[in-house]
Design a protein around this motif. Structure first.
Motif, short mmCIF file in Angstrom:
data_model
loop_
_atom_site.label_atom_id
_atom_site.label_comp_id
_atom_site.label_asym_id
_atom_site.label_seq_id
_atom_site.Cartn_x
_atom_site.Cartn_y
_atom_site.Cartn_z
N ALA A 78 -13.79 0.04 -0.79
CA ALA A 78 -14.18 1.38 -1.24
C ALA A 78 -14.26 1.45 -2.75
O ALA A 78 -14.95 2.30 -3.32
N TRP A 79 -13.55 0.55 -3.43
CA TRP A 79 -13.58 0.46 -4.89
C TRP A 79 -15.02 0.26 -5.36
O TRP A 79 -15.48 0.90 -6.31
N PHE A 226 -5.27 -7.52 -4.90
CA PHE A 226 -5.88 -6.19 -4.97
C PHE A 226 -6.45 -5.75 -3.63
O PHE A 226 -7.11 -4.71 -3.55
N HIS A 227 -6.19 -6.50 -2.55
CA HIS A 227 -6.69 -6.14 -1.23
C HIS A 227 -5.53 -5.75 -0.30
O HIS A 227 -4.37 -5.96 -0.61
N ILE A 228 -5.88 -5.22 0.86
CA ILE A 228 -4.88 -4.75 1.82
C ILE A 228 -3.94 -5.88 2.21
O ILE A 228 -2.72 -5.68 2.30
N GLU A 229 -4.50 -7.06 2.44
CA GLU A 229 -3.68 -8.18 2.89
C GLU A 229 -2.59 -8.53 1.88
O GLU A 229 -1.45 -8.83 2.25
N SER A 252 -2.78 -1.37 -6.75
CA SER A 252 -4.08 -0.85 -6.34
C SER A 252 -3.87 -0.01 -5.08
O SER A 252 -2.89 -0.21 -4.35
N ASP A 253 -4.79 0.91 -4.82
CA ASP A 253 -4.68 1.72 -3.62
C ASP A 253 -4.80 0.87 -2.36
O ASP A 253 -4.13 1.14 -1.35
N LEU A 254 -5.64 -0.15 -2.39
CA LEU A 254 -5.78 -1.00 -1.21
C LEU A 254 -4.50 -1.76 -0.92
O LEU A 254 -4.09 -1.89 0.24
N GLN A 255 -3.84 -2.26 -1.96
CA GLN A 255 -2.55 -2.92 -1.74
C GLN A 255 -1.51 -1.92 -1.25
O GLN A 255 -0.64 -2.26 -0.44
N ALA A 256 -1.60 -0.67 -1.72
CA ALA A 256 -0.70 0.36 -1.21
C ALA A 256 -0.92 0.59 0.29
O ALA A 256 0.05 0.80 1.04
N GLY A 278 0.19 3.89 -5.99
CA GLY A 278 -1.00 3.05 -5.98
C GLY A 278 -1.69 3.04 -7.33
O GLY A 278 -1.11 3.41 -8.36
N TYR A 279 -2.94 2.61 -7.32
CA TYR A 279 -3.74 2.59 -8.54
C TYR A 279 -5.21 2.62 -8.15
O TYR A 279 -5.65 1.82 -7.33
#
Length: 342
Positions: A78-79, A226-229, A252-256, A278-279
């Motif tokens: 989404a970034w 910086f990704h979900i994983e 990052s929001d994805l890492q969150a 997040g970020y």
């Protein structure tokens, strides 16, 4: 041989052709990014163009296609959508089309991308979370195709136009917010260690801890992707450690999002047991449960500024600054709270 910038005679296509031992049309093909030139010949001509600083002399906008090339290192988040939205908004207002590309996760686009930009004779190029190799920069510059880097991955040359954000301050305010809530054992999940914005956010985290007189525990400083994983894997590791943190700045929001899932799997409640920051402030940050406290990085505005800068350069105008960092700010929602007493 051609005379360099310090020479008495200007560098011309005919002089480049003479020095390279080729015809003027062959040099013109190289300048136009045509594919029908032998690799050895192309390399020889390119080297002479770069060495002698040759730049095509044409009026602003002359001979260019009404396109802006936009290249990402990756397009799977989404970034990227927020950046595309900003570039498209300005391009549409200027009557330009956007050509979208991906470099397959590489921080430097492939030479084939440069060839395509030269072949299209694009108005400008914008690179997101990546950078050009010196020879690639020289090739675009020689054809008077300006380029701007959004969120540079490394320490860019001062002459390279770029738009970023205040990453150090973002890491500082995120960590300071957690400290003000009473947290002392605070972890951080950054991005790749070779990425400038990641290093800056972690430096801000360290500065906030230092200012509060809190130690920086190396076990609590992690490098993700910086990704979900990355958020999920590092989150599980941190939360199952003998002395887990009470708060995590996820980088990052994805890492969150990945950290949220790790906490759910382990029965850790947010924010009762764990505070998370997040970020980026992606749109999804408002809709997760609980809504995510995050640092807003103005991605769409960064993309808009990069596009305006690229178009200004394409018109032969000289902007007051070639580098601009936009402000970040903390958006407090419901994923952070005071720590429970143990």
């Amino acid at each position: 041989m051609p005379q360099g910038p310090a020479g008495s005679e200007p560098v011309t296509i005919s002089k480049i052709a003479e020095a390279a031992g080729v015809s003027v049309p062959t040099v013109s093909k190289v300048l136009n990014g045509r594919a029908d030139v032998a690799p050895e010949t192309r390399a020889r001509v390119e080297e002479l163009i770069h060495r002698h600083g040759y730049r095509r002399r044409r009026g602003p906008g002359a001979g260019r296609s009404p396109t802006i090339d936009l290249v990402f290192h990756e397009l799977d988040s989404a970034w990227a959508i927020e950046v595309i939205r900003g570039v498209e908004r300005i391009a549409r207002a200027e009557g330009l089309s956007v050509v979208l590309s991906e470099s397959g996760g590489e921080q430097t686009p492939r030479d084939a991308w440069v060839e395509a930009v030269l072949g299209r004779q694009s108005t400008a190029a914008i690179l997101v979370f990546s950078d050009l190799a010196p020879d690639q920069r020289a090739r675009l510059t020689a054809r008077s195709i300006p380029f701007v880097v959004v969120d540079p991955t490394g320490d860019t040359d001062e002459a390279v136009p770029s738009i970023g954000s205040a990453n150090w301050n973002g890491g500082l305010v995120a960590t300071r917010h957690l400290i003000e809530l009473g947290h002392e054992r605070i972890a951080v999940i950054g991005g790749p260690t070779d990425v400038l914005c990641s290093r800056a956010r972690i430096d801000g985290y360290r500065s906030a801890l230092d200012a509060a007189g809190l130690p920086v525990d190396p076990d609590l400083v992690r490098s993700g992707d910086f990704h979900i994983e990355g958020g999920h894997n590092h989150g599980r590791d941190l939360l199952t450690s003998p002395d887990p943190p009470t708060a995590i700045f996820a980088g990052s929001d994805l890492q969150a999002m990945g950290l949220y899932e790790a906490a759910r799997e382990l029965g850790v409640r947010i924010p009762e047991d764990l505070s998370v920051v997040g970020y980026d402030d992606l749109p999804v940050a408002r809709w997760v449960g609980p809504p995510l406290t995050t640092v807003r990085q103005p991605l769409t505005e960064m993309a808009e500024e990069a596009t305006r800068l690229a178009l200004m350069l394409s018109r032969g105008q000289q902007p007051p600054n070639l580098r601009l960092d936009l402000a970040t700010n903390l958006v407090v929602r419901q994923s952070t709270a005071a720590p429970r007493r143990r």
